[in-house]
Design an enzyme around this catalytic site. Structure first.
Site, PDB file in Angstrom:
ATOM      1  N   GLU A  31       0.885  -1.180   0.000  1.00 34.76           N
ATOM      2  CA  GLU A  31       0.000   0.000   0.000  1.00 34.76           C
ATOM      3  C   GLU A  31       0.907   1.209   0.000  1.00 34.76           C
ATOM      4  O   GLU A  31       1.694   1.418   0.931  1.00 34.76           O
ATOM      5  CB  GLU A  31      -0.920  -0.020   1.224  1.00 34.76           C
ATOM      6  CG  GLU A  31      -2.066   0.995   1.143  1.00 34.76           C
ATOM      7  CD  GLU A  31      -1.721   2.319   1.786  1.00 34.76           C
ATOM      8  OE1 GLU A  31      -1.513   3.292   1.016  1.00 34.76           O
ATOM      9  OE2 GLU A  31      -1.658   2.393   3.012  1.00 34.76           O
ATOM     10  N   CYS A  67      -1.208   8.849   3.779  1.00 34.96           N
ATOM     11  CA  CYS A  67      -1.183   8.460   2.366  1.00 34.96           C
ATOM     12  C   CYS A  67      -2.499   8.808   1.687  1.00 34.96           C
ATOM     13  O   CYS A  67      -2.565   8.944   0.470  1.00 34.96           O
ATOM     14  CB  CYS A  67      -0.867   6.982   2.221  1.00 34.96           C
ATOM     15  SG  CYS A  67      -1.854   5.900   3.248  1.00 34.96           S
TER      16      CYS A  67
END
Length: 1002
Positions: A761, A795
């Site tokens: 990720e 993120c």
């Protein structure tokens, strides 16, 4: 009783007490006599019959609700149109919005049931619009041919006018002068008014100044027109504290008290000069204690001595309403002054329910059953009436049964009034005035432009158009009057029925697993305790963790390999139980982990609480999923005499490499998923946050995970690279930069031996698209949260904001103003909104980008940062999206304008980035939302809300392309990627035949 001038202690009462205990108390109050109940029935019945017989040629909200019930598609479409249309400046977006909304309901064939002008005019305009926009339809009749010739501009004008017509029935005037002119008395006995200047809460200092000036100007205008009657028979004004300060929140209490109290005192003095009533409006439950702090400080100002016009609103749906009445009565007693108290039922019930669920509170601050609110309203009314004359009660209600009950409870002594919203309750109160001319009622009258009424109008429609609302039921002739006369106590019955059966407590929200517990910062006692617990849990400054080298890393992989078999054979139910114990330990040691997150990660209190909760949710969610996936296996179909079972089992020693920005939640999410799947784990946390990881591993071991199954290796990137390159690892789960993920992928691909999975990720140039139908205040809130919370070090954070050119100036101005109000500083201070970035290296990289943007882009905002590793929020406007070529991991927002007809170009620019993690959309046009979602394959799409804070099991998180591999963390498919599949086929007929088949009957 003599007055007491000593300061009153701050208001304190349980934030979300038990409904059953409150119901027992309310149901135990003295009952009215049969004679009293009979009088209430007769009075309420007369009032309801009057409401139903009313044939106002102009019409009001009751007529609109009867015509367009919110349980119908037409009603919902009308609500959304009313909320947004008047703020859309450009024709193209307005046309798309009208078409989108009117397509939601059958306005063309809608047959009006009312003779009221408001209803017929609105229905006619909407019907014309709907007919014109339907493609391919053959118009029939004179009206049809006329509308076919009108075209889009006329449709737009007709629909806008229908919205304005509706608005005129809720708003007394677009200016205070117009409102006063409309409120001029036409009878010998003038009506009482309380004027409310419309608008959302302030987001910027300029907003707050503008609202203050509007209040001050309105007080002057109202005072000049007020006449000579004494209080309470004088007009008043309602003020909203959240409109007077851009950070009206509990964690900013010190700032609010120093800046807002003088403003409220100033307005109160102005009202005092004309002997007007000034009422502080009610806010959401989390602002109640702060509101009362401000009110108490202002009320105590010596300059207001002798003035009896100060007041506030109290919400009966709040469980603390009775406690607030007691507090205010004591406040008035200590200052030896009278106060005016408006009792309302409450308008933000759905918001309060959602907030409590999101916060993971022990209960709700409001009642979950309407009958409990009604029951509490009457109990509060009794208390207020008993406190006359020190308290002057003002009962705001459109419920005929409530009115009749208060009339009976009040007796003939006076000293109170009723209140109604402008545009509502007219027939009820007209009849009451005819029957009881001595009973006063005041009209709560909104003042402001039709453009500003949107949020207010929709809230009133939702509040009064709900299926359980008295206003909606009273307008429905099919509902028997006897049903409307049913007492709240009879509806509740017994105390154990006080809670709504379909609204679970926040802890039980997910049914199959327990929700993580949080706290409400608006509850002073809870916040103070948490802060004290964190201070007590802080470790000595000398605490440290040794960094490893590649050699110990190799030993850790070997040990994990040796421990794999024993752990993989541990039944899934036992592994799950260990994770659940870990979750429970995390909740008990929340303060310790928050202290570490603040000292190592620079996280604010709000971020730290959220991260601990996310870690807890990961443990419980993966335990729940693991029991199902790794239990007895799944029986597969097949021929008789044979069993086929598909089972999942662990792969081996998994390497988990986690980042510093979520050093607890992502670390534990990776580790617990791998463990639940039956793998042994070598965990390598970020070098910046070793203590958090060490404490988390210690906790997992304490919860029962054997040391042989879980190994911690501290170190820098070289250690991570050595772990990835080890030939014995069975897989890698990684969260971090795209660059490092590529390097890991290349390393794994270059090795001989088994092909092992990489679950990665990474980040993204995450975008948000805002069109002209979006509410500016909501956009500002969501952009500030998405771009600057956690100092932009998520993120999922917003990096690139696309704003429709027609509304860009106002949107950017509000976002810039809101950013100015953020406090940078010590993350241990609850008032801090933005903490430091992770280290000096990160700060230098961000400063270099800021320097570049100052040369190449338009600077809208450049904040000032304190000394240390702080980077202040910045806002830059780019010529085009291509100027942003990489993820900028900090509090820096880039803005790009787009024309309405060029939305497709904005979407292409987002696609070209190659990232696909999070995407935000702010639009009221469903077709626009659907088109964007279909076009952009972002991993997580958030519509009309912020775009961070994915909740485990609710918003599974992760992207693809340059943003990762999937599957999504916290989702139903995540654990399977950590596992191998094994099919076991057994010939059950091998020993002598198929006994099951042979013994079966016919």
């Amino acid at each position: 009783m003599p007055s007491d001038s000593s300061p009153l202690p701050p208001f304190s009462a349980p934030y979300a007490p038990d409904d059953v205990a409150i119901a027992e108390k309310l149901l135990g109050l003295p009952k009215l006599t049969p004679a009293q109940d009979a009088r209430i029935d007769r009075e309420a019945r007369r009032l309801i019959e009057t409401i139903r017989a009313n044939d106002d040629p102009l019409g009001g909200v009751e007529d609109m609700l009867r015509e367009f019930a919110l349980s119908t598609k037409e009603g919902l479409a009308l609500m959304v149109l009313a909320e947004a249309l008047l703020r859309v400046p450009d024709a193209r977006t307005a046309d798309q919005f009208i078409e989108d909304r009117l397509a939601q309901g059958d306005f063309v064939h809608h047959e009006t049931k009312s003779s009221a002008f408001l209803v017929n005019a609105s229905a006619w305009a909407l019907g014309i619009s709907a007919r014109v926009i339907q493609p391919g339809e053959t118009p029939q009749g004179t009206i049809g041919r006329l509308t076919k010739r009108l075209g889009a501009p006329a449709v737009r004008a007709a629909t806008r006018q229908a919205m304005r017509l509706m608005g005129s029935h809720f708003v007394l005037g677009e200016t205070i002068e117009a409102a006063l002119e409309r409120a001029r008395p036409h009878t010998e006995r003038p009506s009482r008014y309380s004027f409310d200047m419309l608008g959302e809460g302030a987001r910027t200092a300029e907003d707050a100044r503008r609202y203050f000036d509007a209040y001050a100007y309105a007080i002057e205008a109202i005072g000049r027109a007020a006449g000579t009657n004494p209080l309470p028979d004088r007009p008043g004004i309602s003020v909203k504290l959240s409109a007077l300060h851009p950070r009206f929140e509990a964690v900013s209490r010190a700032r609010v008290m120093s800046e807002l109290v003088p403003l409220l005192v100033d307005l109160a003095r102005r009202a005092q000069a004309f002997d007007l009533n000034l009422t502080v409006d009610a806010e959401e439950a989390d602002r109640l204690e702060l509101s009362l702090d401000v009110i108490a400080a202002a009320f105590a100002d010596p300059s207001l001595t002798g003035w009896n016009g100060f007041g506030l609103a109290i919400q009966a749906y709040q469980k603390r309403a009775s406690d607030v009445i007691d507090y205010v009565n004591e406040l008035a007693h200590r200052r030896d002054r009278r106060m005016m108290l408006r009792l309302v039922k409450g308008a933000y019930w759905d918001t309060e329910i959602k907030r409590a669920q999101e916060r993971g509170l022990d209960g709700y601050p409001v009642f979950t059953r309407k009958a409990m609110t009604d029951l509490n309203y009457v109990a509060c009314a009794r208390k207020l009436l008993s406190l006359r004359p020190r308290i002057f009660p003002q009962f705001a209600t459109h419920n005929a049964l409530t009115v009749a009950t208060i009339l009976e409870l009040a007796g003939d002594s006076g000293g109170y009034e009723f209140q109604r919203l402008h545009g509502m309750g007219e027939a009820l109160y007209a009849q009451l005035s005819r029957e009881r001319p001595e009973i006063a009622h005041r009209t709560y009258a909104p003042v402001g432009s039709h453009r500003d009424l949107l949020a207010y109008l929709v809230r009133r429609l939702l509040e009064n158009g709900a299926n359980s609302s008295f206003v909606a039921l009273a307008a429905d002739n099919t509902v028997p009057i006897d049903r409307l006369l049913q007492r709240p106590a009879d509806i509740i019955g017994t105390a154990n029925r006080a809670c709504h059966p379909d609204i679970p407590l926040p802890a039980d929200l997910y049914a199959v697993r327990q929700n993580s517990g949080g706290i409400e910062f608006g509850e002073r006692a809870a916040l103070d305790k948490l802060v004290a617990d964190i201070a007590a849990a802080r470790a000595p400054a000398s605490e440290s963790t040794d960094m490893a080298s590649p050699a110990p890393a190799e030993a850790a992989v070997a040990a994990a390999g040796a421990g794999f078999r024993g752990w993989s054979l541990t039944p899934a139910a036992q592994r799950a139980a260990m994770l659940e114990r870990a979750a429970d330990l995390l909740e008990r040691r929340r303060a310790r982990f928050i202290a570490l997150l603040q000292s190592e990660g620079g996280k604010t209190l709000d971020d730290s609480v959220s991260e601990v909760r996310e870690a807890i949710d990961f443990c419980r969610y993966y335990a729940m999923q693991g029991r199902r996936l790794f239990g007895e296996g799944e029986a597969m179909p097949g021929p008789t005499g044979e069993s086929n079972v598909l089972r999942l089992r662990g792969r081996g020693a998994f390497v988990a490499i986690s980042p510093w920005n979520f050093p607890l939640a992502i670390f534990l999410g990776q580790v617990t998923a791998a463990l639940m799947a039956g793998n042994s784990v070598v965990a390598k946390p970020a070098e910046q946050t070793p203590l958090v990881a060490a404490e988390a591993v210690k906790l997992l071991h304490e919860a029962g995970v054997p040391a042989s199954a879980l190994h911690l290796v501290q170190g820098d990137g070289k250690v991570g690279a050595a772990l990835v390159a080890h030939p014995a690892i069975a897989g890698v789960v990684f969260t971090g930069s795209t660059e490092v993920a590529r390097a890991i992928n290349r390393t794994l691909a270059a090795k001989d031996g088994p092909i092992v999975p990489l679950i990665a990720e990474t980040g993204g140039i995450n975008a948000m698209i805002v069109d002209a139908t979006a509410l500016p205040e909501q956009v500002a809130d969501d952009v500030i949260t998405s771009a600057f919370r956690s100092a932009g070090q998520r993120c999922s954070a917003l990096r690139l904001l696309f704003v429709q050119d027609d509304v860009a100036d106002r949107m950017i101005e509000m976002i810039e103003g809101a950013a100015r109000e953020l406090k940078l500083g010590d993350p241990a201070d609850p008032a801090t909104h933005v903490g430091p970035v992770i280290d000096a290296e990160a700060r230098e990289k961000l400063q270099a980008h800021i320097a570049r943007m100052k040369r190449e882009a338009r600077v809208h905002f450049a904040g000032e940062a304190p000394a240390g590793n702080f980077v202040a929020p910045h806002i830059f406007e780019l010529r085009e999206a291509g100027q942003l070529t990489e993820e900028v991991f900090g509090p820096i927002l880039h803005v790009v304008r787009f024309r309405a007809e060029a939305l497709a170009g904005a979407l292409r620019a987002i696609e070209r980035s190659g990232y696909a993690l999070t995407l935000g959309i702010h639009s009221r046009i469903d077709d626009t939302v659907d088109d964007i979602v279909a076009r952009l394959q972002a991993g997580n799409v958030y519509v009309n809300r912020n775009m961070i804070g994915a909740v485990v099991g609710v918003q599974p998180f992760g992207g693809f392309g340059l943003s990762g591999t999937g599957p999504k963390a916290g989702g139903p498919h995540y654990l399977t990627r950590f596992a191998t599949e094994q099919t076991v086929t057994v010939n059950t007929a091998a020993a002598g035949g198929n006994a099951a088949l042979l013994s079966g009957g016919e």
